[in-house]
Motif scaffolding. Sequence first.
Motif, short mmCIF file in Angstrom:
data_model
loop_
_atom_site.label_atom_id
_atom_site.label_comp_id
_atom_site.label_asym_id
_atom_site.label_seq_id
_atom_site.Cartn_x
_atom_site.Cartn_y
_atom_site.Cartn_z
N THR A 5 17.26 17.00 -60.57
CA THR A 5 18.17 16.60 -61.64
C THR A 5 19.30 17.60 -61.84
N PRO A 7 22.64 20.14 -60.27
CA PRO A 7 24.00 19.80 -59.86
C PRO A 7 24.01 18.90 -58.63
N THR A 8 25.02 18.04 -58.56
CA THR A 8 25.17 17.18 -57.39
C THR A 8 25.46 18.05 -56.17
N ARG A 11 29.06 17.88 -50.43
CA ARG A 11 29.02 17.03 -49.26
C ARG A 11 29.68 17.73 -48.08
N GLU A 105 17.77 13.96 -50.10
CA GLU A 105 18.67 14.91 -50.75
C GLU A 105 18.33 16.34 -50.36
N GLY A 220 23.54 25.56 -56.90
CA GLY A 220 23.74 24.24 -56.33
C GLY A 220 24.49 24.23 -55.01
#
Length: 595
Positions: A5, A7-8, A11, A105, A220
């Motif tokens: 849950t 930080p994103t 990419r 992920e 993150g």
Amino acid sequence: MPAPTGPTPPRLTKFLDPLRIPTVLRPRPGDTRPQLTVRLTSARQRLHAQLPPTPLWTYGGEFPGPTLELRRGRRLRVTWTNEIDTPFPVVEGNVPESAPPAENEPGIDPGGVDKAAAGLPAWTVTHLHGARTGGGNDGWTENAVLPGESQLSEYPNDQPATALWYHDHAMGITRLNVQAGLAGMYLVRDEEEDALGLPGGAYEIPLVLCDRNLALGDDGAFTGELLHKTAGPLPFFGPYTLVNGVIWPYLEVRARWYRFRVLNASNARTYRLHLVDEGTGERVPDAVWQIGTDAGLLGAPIPLPDGGLALAPAERADLLVDFGALGARTLRLVDSAPEPYAAVPLAAGAPVGVPRPDQRLPEPDVLQFRVADEPPASTFTLPPRLAASYARLHHDRLPEPHMHRMLVLAPNRQGSFRLWEMEEVPHSALAAATDGVVQTLGADGVLRTYRRLSQEFDETLNWHVRQDGWEVWTILNLSVALHPVHLHLIRFQALARESWDVSGFRQSVGGTAPGAPVGYRSTLEVAPSDQGWKDVIQVPPGQLVRIGGQFSGSTGRYMYHCHLLEHEDDGMMRPFTVSPGPVLDLQGGGMPMPM
């Protein structure tokens, strides 16, 4: 590392880095006793330009390791020297089995990290996969060495031209040592291959495919560390596809023919590969031809299947690609196989190159080809015939006598997959549903009852093979998963495939009930690529596969196993021996079993 849950994750840009070509190692010309030393060392290697360097365990300081290249019949002695001097470089962890998409992920909750893995010693043993060599040179799983020690192996290379590969095979930790970087290719050349004039030099390129996951720091951001994250007992599936140790690389190619030696070096992921025009999204299958399988050249080229080329872990494909008519175009190699893979055909007209995160395929892209803007630059012509030495095997034409063996792939009562070595027994052995007793109703309409002899690695050694003897192994999959089964030492061909109704198998008791056998449904096609020489065979759930081959080349103690490395480490591996015929005769064993 943050919880899911947090930080994103950042990419990574696709097709940012050029494809890396592994170093090539050859014995010195004229050396009467060829020898090579390959050092297993710690290294750091950038897997993507936007990542920090990744700590690895490697062969020769690179991942994948150097490509060894040998001539047929030229014996080679390799000293595999363990000089690893860093802690285990992969973060090991789990997520709840109820949330398998979390495998897609990067990063993991610190509570899911297995701290015991961090203390693993660099205990390694190298297996040359597909090699015809003595049992003492094969890389027996328990004969691993620690840092400061060496493994000495001798490879006769007395086998047809093919692409082998080498990788770690240490008992119980193969999945982790291979994840850490211990894998590389090994090419055998011969005169039959030379005579074909196939693309070579800069136009012959190894493509070592594998999937990986990445760890995140408290902020993150990527740390560069690899992450072996699985859901419960399931095999590993990572969101990032590497080719030759680079995540989503590109390759600039001329408008001419190329030869690609493709290896699936993943722990568990099966690839179903397609070549796609990046501009139109359409497939371009007419440009790709397969000329070889795991263990050698085919008799004739075969086109890429409409549903894509399916390669399970450890399988190889020798491909020719004609970029001659594709000048100035950009192409992508993409994967369409859902995971866990069950060999279900791709639906007609189904799109490829589409993310399917719910099926553990969040990123289908593998590799980008950038074709030069030029007229066709090659005079190579695809030969209509390849290996004159190739012959298709048929069960009714195998030399007599030959041995039959029955192998069942099944879950035990606790749900762990095992290899069940079976013997036929009287029907009275199945007075009630009993653990390890399976009744079958084959295509011939004959009811047979089999009793399990062994299923664990350390149980009784049952299968003593006659040197140079021909054998037929019948492999029946009663489980819910596809298993790529690998036999050491031998190359073989698929003789038959059948669909079976396996609903009569009861996992709760570990067998079938009287009068409720598992049974034949229909005969399936043996795919053209399965008709080539293999050392790994895909056995989908609910299928019976029959393979045949000759156990020639050497003698000793060997293994066969599922090449999903998490399954192998969890106990899906068994030993067998190969002995000279007179030795077996003196012992009173080795007589053929009817079937």
